[in-house]
Scaffold this active site. Structure first.
Site, short mmCIF file in Angstrom:
data_model
loop_
_atom_site.label_atom_id
_atom_site.label_comp_id
_atom_site.label_asym_id
_atom_site.label_seq_id
_atom_site.Cartn_x
_atom_site.Cartn_y
_atom_site.Cartn_z
N GLU A 1 2.30 -6.31 7.04
CA GLU A 1 1.75 -5.01 7.87
C GLU A 1 2.14 -5.08 9.57
O GLU A 1 1.91 -4.26 10.12
CB GLU A 1 0.81 -5.13 7.72
CG GLU A 1 0.04 -4.76 6.27
CD GLU A 1 0.24 -6.63 5.28
OE1 GLU A 1 -0.36 -6.64 4.65
OE2 GLU A 1 0.61 -7.46 5.69
N ALA B 1 0.65 -1.71 0.06
CA ALA B 1 0.26 -0.08 -0.03
C ALA B 1 0.99 1.30 -0.27
O ALA B 1 1.99 1.30 0.40
CB ALA B 1 -0.73 0.09 0.96
N GLY C 1 -0.29 -5.14 0.59
CA GLY C 1 -1.25 -5.71 -0.83
C GLY C 1 -0.68 -6.05 -1.90
O GLY C 1 -1.72 -6.63 -2.63
N GLU D 1 -1.02 -9.82 -1.47
CA GLU D 1 -2.35 -10.19 -0.81
C GLU D 1 -2.93 -9.89 -2.70
O GLU D 1 -4.24 -10.52 -2.94
CB GLU D 1 -3.29 -9.49 -0.23
CG GLU D 1 -3.12 -9.15 0.99
CD GLU D 1 -3.23 -8.24 2.18
OE1 GLU D 1 -3.76 -7.95 2.80
OE2 GLU D 1 -2.56 -6.52 1.52
#
Length: 255
Positions: free
Chosen positions: A129, A61, A106, A109
């Site tokens: 994270e 992110a 991300g 993911e």
């Protein structure tokens, strides 16, 4: 635009294009959702490759953007974040992630949303994270544990450590490791081969597997049974069985 959809030979490539690291900011998330839904709709797209380029898949992110958000802002944004990734996961066609370089947070993911993952020898994957005082928020706690099992998923999520391609392969986090310069070509070849297959049967197979993983076995079996019977109404089933009887196995040509 930070994401592009390029179509050739029945294969749609969702190409991340936000140099230098393909950080997944809000605009990129929204564009990804828009194009994933377009790929799902388009009849000329029969399989999909997710690709970040030769050097990096996606390094996660946009931390500077997230740092400016407070709790109220993220309550509003978190569902849209998940929805953008879910749109990729629910493309009713075969999807392969072509992973080069970093696929972190991300980025990891996003790779988890694919049906199959081909990684370059230079790939590094992880869910860091926890090092920010957070947990994965775009499906990582759910898709990672379903893919590699809860204990291995917790190890990666609790520690935030990165794994190289060879360990990712051993964990089952990726399915094939190739030289970095061959990643996209091999991913496109995988998708192109399936793009020539029976589209409805491939859709049925994907939905049956995915639904079964999300529910109890009786519900999963019911979904499988309904799809199995329903495929007997398709031209592809007629074509496939006729070819088998007349020409032998594996020779059917699907539209």
């Amino acid at each position: 635009m930070t994401v592009h959809l390029e179509v050739a030979e029945g294969v749609g490539t969702l190409r991340l294009d936000r140099p230098p690291m393909n950080a997944l900011d809000v605009a990129t998330q929204d564009r990804l959702k828009e194009l994933a839904e377009e790929a799902a709709r388009r009849e000329d797209v029969r399989a999909v490759v997710i690709y970040g380029g030769e050097k990096v898949f996606a390094a996660g992110a946009d931390i500077k953007e997230m740092q400016a958000m407070d709790h109220a802002a993220m309550v509003l944004r978190s569902k849209a974040l998940q929805d953008s990734f879910t749109a990729v996961a629910r493309i009713p066609k075969p999807v392969v992630a072509a992973v080069t370089g970093y696929a972190l947070g991300g980025g990891c993911e996003l790779a988890l949303c694919a049906d199959y993952r081909i990684a370059g020898e230079n790939a590094k994957l992880g869910q860091p994270e926890i090092l920010l005082g957070l947990i994965p928020g775009a499906g990582g706690t759910q898709r990672l544990s379903r893919l590699i099992g809860p204990s291995r998923a917790k190890d990666l999520i609790f520690t935030g450590r990165q794994v190289r391609a060879d360990e990712a392969l051993a964990l089952g986090l990726v399915d094939r490791v190739v030289p970095a310069e061959e990643v996209y070509a091999q991913a496109h070849a995988w998708a192109a081969k399936l793009a020539q297959g029976p589209a409805m049967a491939l859709r049925a197979a994907k939905e049956s597997v995915d639904t079964g993983l999300e529910t109890d076995i009786d519900t999963g079996l019911a979904v499988e049974r309904n799809w199995f019977a329903g495929l007997f109404a398709t031209e592809d089933r007629e074509r496939g069985m006729r070819s088998f009887v007349e020409d032998g196995p594996g020779k059917a040509k699907f539209l």
